[in-house]
Scaffold this active site. Sequence first.
Site, PDB file in Angstrom:
ATOM      1  N   CYS A 116      43.227  10.126  16.602  1.00 12.41           N
ATOM      2  CA  CYS A 116      43.530   8.805  17.175  1.00 12.41           C
ATOM      3  C   CYS A 116      42.661   8.490  18.382  1.00 12.41           C
ATOM      4  O   CYS A 116      42.587   7.337  18.817  1.00 12.41           O
ATOM      5  CB  CYS A 116      45.002   8.722  17.562  1.00 12.41           C
ATOM      6  SG  CYS A 116      46.094   8.928  16.155  1.00 12.41           S
ATOM      7  N   HIS A 256      46.000   3.053  22.887  1.00 12.23           N
ATOM      8  CA  HIS A 256      46.210   3.401  21.479  1.00 12.23           C
ATOM      9  C   HIS A 256      47.644   3.040  21.095  1.00 12.23           C
ATOM     10  O   HIS A 256      48.578   3.253  21.873  1.00 12.23           O
ATOM     11  CB  HIS A 256      45.952   4.897  21.287  1.00 12.23           C
ATOM     12  CG  HIS A 256      46.394   5.400  19.948  1.00 12.23           C
ATOM     13  ND1 HIS A 256      46.006   4.796  18.770  1.00 12.23           N
ATOM     14  CD2 HIS A 256      47.218   6.429  19.603  1.00 12.23           C
ATOM     15  CE1 HIS A 256      46.564   5.437  17.758  1.00 12.23           C
ATOM     16  NE2 HIS A 256      47.306   6.423  18.231  1.00 12.23           N
ATOM     17  N   ASN A 286      50.609   2.368  13.644  1.00 14.13           N
ATOM     18  CA  ASN A 286      49.586   3.264  14.204  1.00 14.13           C
ATOM     19  C   ASN A 286      48.422   3.349  13.210  1.00 14.13           C
ATOM     20  O   ASN A 286      48.567   3.929  12.137  1.00 14.13           O
ATOM     21  CB  ASN A 286      50.216   4.645  14.442  1.00 14.13           C
ATOM     22  CG  ASN A 286      49.243   5.647  15.054  1.00 14.13           C
ATOM     23  OD1 ASN A 286      48.033   5.413  15.095  1.00 14.13           O
ATOM     24  ND2 ASN A 286      49.769   6.763  15.506  1.00 14.13           N
TER      25      ASN A 286
HETATM   26  O1  UT7 Z   1      48.918   8.722  17.233  1.00 14.05           O
HETATM   27  C1  UT7 Z   1      48.825   9.747  18.152  1.00 14.05           C
HETATM   28  C2  UT7 Z   1      49.851  10.800  18.121  1.00 14.05           C
HETATM   29  N1  UT7 Z   1      51.169  10.385  17.763  1.00 14.05           N
HETATM   30  C3  UT7 Z   1      52.073   9.923  18.671  1.00 14.05           C
HETATM   31  O2  UT7 Z   1      51.773   9.678  19.809  1.00 14.05           O
HETATM   32  C4  UT7 Z   1      53.529   9.802  18.220  1.00 14.05           C
HETATM   33  C5  UT7 Z   1      54.468  10.500  19.195  1.00 14.05           C
HETATM   34  N2  UT7 Z   1      55.849  10.587  18.741  1.00 14.05           N
HETATM   35  C6  UT7 Z   1      56.674   9.517  18.556  1.00 14.05           C
HETATM   36  O3  UT7 Z   1      56.236   8.385  18.683  1.00 14.05           O
HETATM   37  C7  UT7 Z   1      58.122   9.734  18.253  1.00 14.05           C
HETATM   38  O4  UT7 Z   1      58.462  11.087  18.514  1.00 14.05           O
HETATM   39  C8  UT7 Z   1      58.515   9.404  16.773  1.00 14.05           C
HETATM   40  C9  UT7 Z   1      58.439   7.883  16.561  1.00 14.05           C
HETATM   41  C10 UT7 Z   1      57.597  10.107  15.816  1.00 14.05           C
HETATM   42  C11 UT7 Z   1      59.963   9.837  16.514  1.00 14.05           C
HETATM   43  O5  UT7 Z   1      60.834   9.238  17.456  1.00 14.05           O
HETATM   44  P1  UT7 Z   1      61.869  10.128  18.282  1.00 14.05           P
HETATM   45  O6  UT7 Z   1      62.607   9.222  19.153  1.00 14.05           O
HETATM   46  O7  UT7 Z   1      61.099  11.247  18.931  1.00 14.05           O
HETATM   47  O8  UT7 Z   1      62.825  10.631  17.150  1.00 14.05           O
HETATM   48  P2  UT7 Z   1      63.186  12.125  16.720  1.00 14.05           P
HETATM   49  O9  UT7 Z   1      62.109  12.704  15.902  1.00 14.05           O
HETATM   50  O10 UT7 Z   1      63.654  12.884  17.921  1.00 14.05           O
HETATM   51  O11 UT7 Z   1      64.441  11.861  15.819  1.00 14.05           O
HETATM   52  C12 UT7 Z   1      65.672  11.327  16.360  1.00 14.05           C
HETATM   53  C13 UT7 Z   1      66.646  11.099  15.236  1.00 14.05           C
HETATM   54  C14 UT7 Z   1      66.827  12.318  14.330  1.00 14.05           C
HETATM   55  O12 UT7 Z   1      68.179  12.356  13.898  1.00 14.05           O
HETATM   56  P3  UT7 Z   1      69.231  13.344  14.571  1.00 14.05           P
HETATM   57  O13 UT7 Z   1      68.666  14.731  14.394  1.00 14.05           O
HETATM   58  O14 UT7 Z   1      69.297  12.933  16.009  1.00 14.05           O
HETATM   59  O15 UT7 Z   1      70.474  13.092  13.805  1.00 14.05           O
HETATM   60  C15 UT7 Z   1      65.940  12.012  13.152  1.00 14.05           C
HETATM   61  O16 UT7 Z   1      66.349  12.654  11.981  1.00 14.05           O
HETATM   62  O17 UT7 Z   1      66.191  10.049  14.398  1.00 14.05           O
HETATM   63  C16 UT7 Z   1      66.122  10.522  13.040  1.00 14.05           C
HETATM   64  N3  UT7 Z   1      65.008   9.846  12.398  1.00 14.05           N
HETATM   65  C17 UT7 Z   1      65.129   8.683  11.750  1.00 14.05           C
HETATM   66  N4  UT7 Z   1      66.204   7.909  11.504  1.00 14.05           N
HETATM   67  C18 UT7 Z   1      65.990   6.774  10.829  1.00 14.05           C
HETATM   68  C19 UT7 Z   1      63.698  10.239  12.365  1.00 14.05           C
HETATM   69  N5  UT7 Z   1      62.979   9.318  11.687  1.00 14.05           N
HETATM   70  C20 UT7 Z   1      63.846   8.363  11.294  1.00 14.05           C
HETATM   71  C21 UT7 Z   1      63.693   7.163  10.574  1.00 14.05           C
HETATM   72  N6  UT7 Z   1      64.791   6.408  10.360  1.00 14.05           N
HETATM   73  N7  UT7 Z   1      62.496   6.736  10.107  1.00 14.05           N
END
Ligand code: UT7
Length: 332
Positions: A116, A256, A286
């Site tokens: 990225c 980004h 993204n």
């Molecule tokens: O491009 C350069 C590099 N990439 C980045 O900079 C991305 C960095 N990371 C992020 O933007 C975020 O971490 C994500 C958008 C990828 C994920 O968001 P998050 O707030 O960190 O969510 P999480 O992975 O901690 O998941 C929280 C909850 C989980 O459920 P439980 O365990 O709390 O019950 C996941 O299973 O959200 C759940 N979850 C979803 N629920 C509905 C994860 N993805 C989804 C989804 N829909 N698509």
Amino acid sequence: MSKINAVITGVGGYVPDYVLTNEELSNMMDTSDEWITTRVGIKERRILKDKELGTSFMASKAVEDLLAKSGANPEEIDLVICATTTPDYIFPSCAAMVTQNVGIKNAVAFDIQAACAGFIVGLTTATGLIESGRFKKILVIGAEKMSSITNYEDRATAPLFGDAAGAVLVEPTTEEVGIIDSILFTDGVGITHLNLKAGGSVHPASHETVDKRMHYIYQEGQFVFKHAVSDMSDATVRILERNHLTKDDIAWLIPHQANLRIIDAVAQRVGLEYDKVIVNINRYGNTSAASIPLCMWESEKKFKKGDNIILTAFGAGFTWGAVYLKWGYNKE
Ligand code: UT7
């Protein structure tokens, strides 16, 4: 003799027609518009549906748009750099495919793989080559068909990514505009947290790599999130300090576009008013190396000659940094 600066003299872009909405994704997997909007800030993304077409198709469209708008002659281009993680083939380069597609005959062409952060790494490379006097017209492209490496059965990554291409032309100038400074880093702490495991020389494609779904993006979201916020903020603050700039000197921040919460956190850390931050993640998701030139393409008319602009990006590696430039032209 006055110093030669490298300045962006034109911008082009391309997004495919197909719009993949959060509603459509919600019918494909266990997710919702509400979750994606509040956690990431994306409403829709573009997908290059035609299976016969790859990243070079979009990159070539962006370059054609740029050449048509700027009136630049393709035969005068002497270098093409394409930042991409999703080239059409392992080889030849995506940049080589672009030269063939748009009739660039007198240039050398190569790809940069810095995930990225690829566009700011490519732009910094082009800047050095222009400042040296060795090259005169360099195309820097950021182009990605992220849908080709996205697992549409994985709700943790599927909503995040989209397809797009953006391109800039970089030329020499003796005016006091152009790319002034860059600050770039890589830290291998990120290697195991954000990667694509198969298709390279460690795990060439096999039945096993396909069965184990190793040809898709693997991301540990929270770990990457924390690093993205702190590293993009640090790089932005450092480049401001190093150039004796305060937030009031900045006309635009182009971050980004990985997550609206990351963009908000970086803007807050720098203390920048939100209307100075370029954001289009809601419409494109993204798009990896394409995200910054895509923002430039959409916002070109807002930029005025002499505007101080900061670019900042973060991606796999981890690789990240910031670029400080003074915009070089006015566009009606
Ligand atoms: O491009 C350069 C590099 N990439 C980045 O900079 C991305 C960095 N990371 C992020 O933007 C975020 O971490 C994500 C958008 C990828 C994920 O968001 P998050 O707030 O960190 O969510 P999480 O992975 O901690 O998941 C929280 C909850 C989980 O459920 P439980 O365990 O709390 O019950 C996941 O299973 O959200 C759940 N979850 C979803 N629920 C509905 C994860 N993805 C989804 C989804 N829909 N698509």
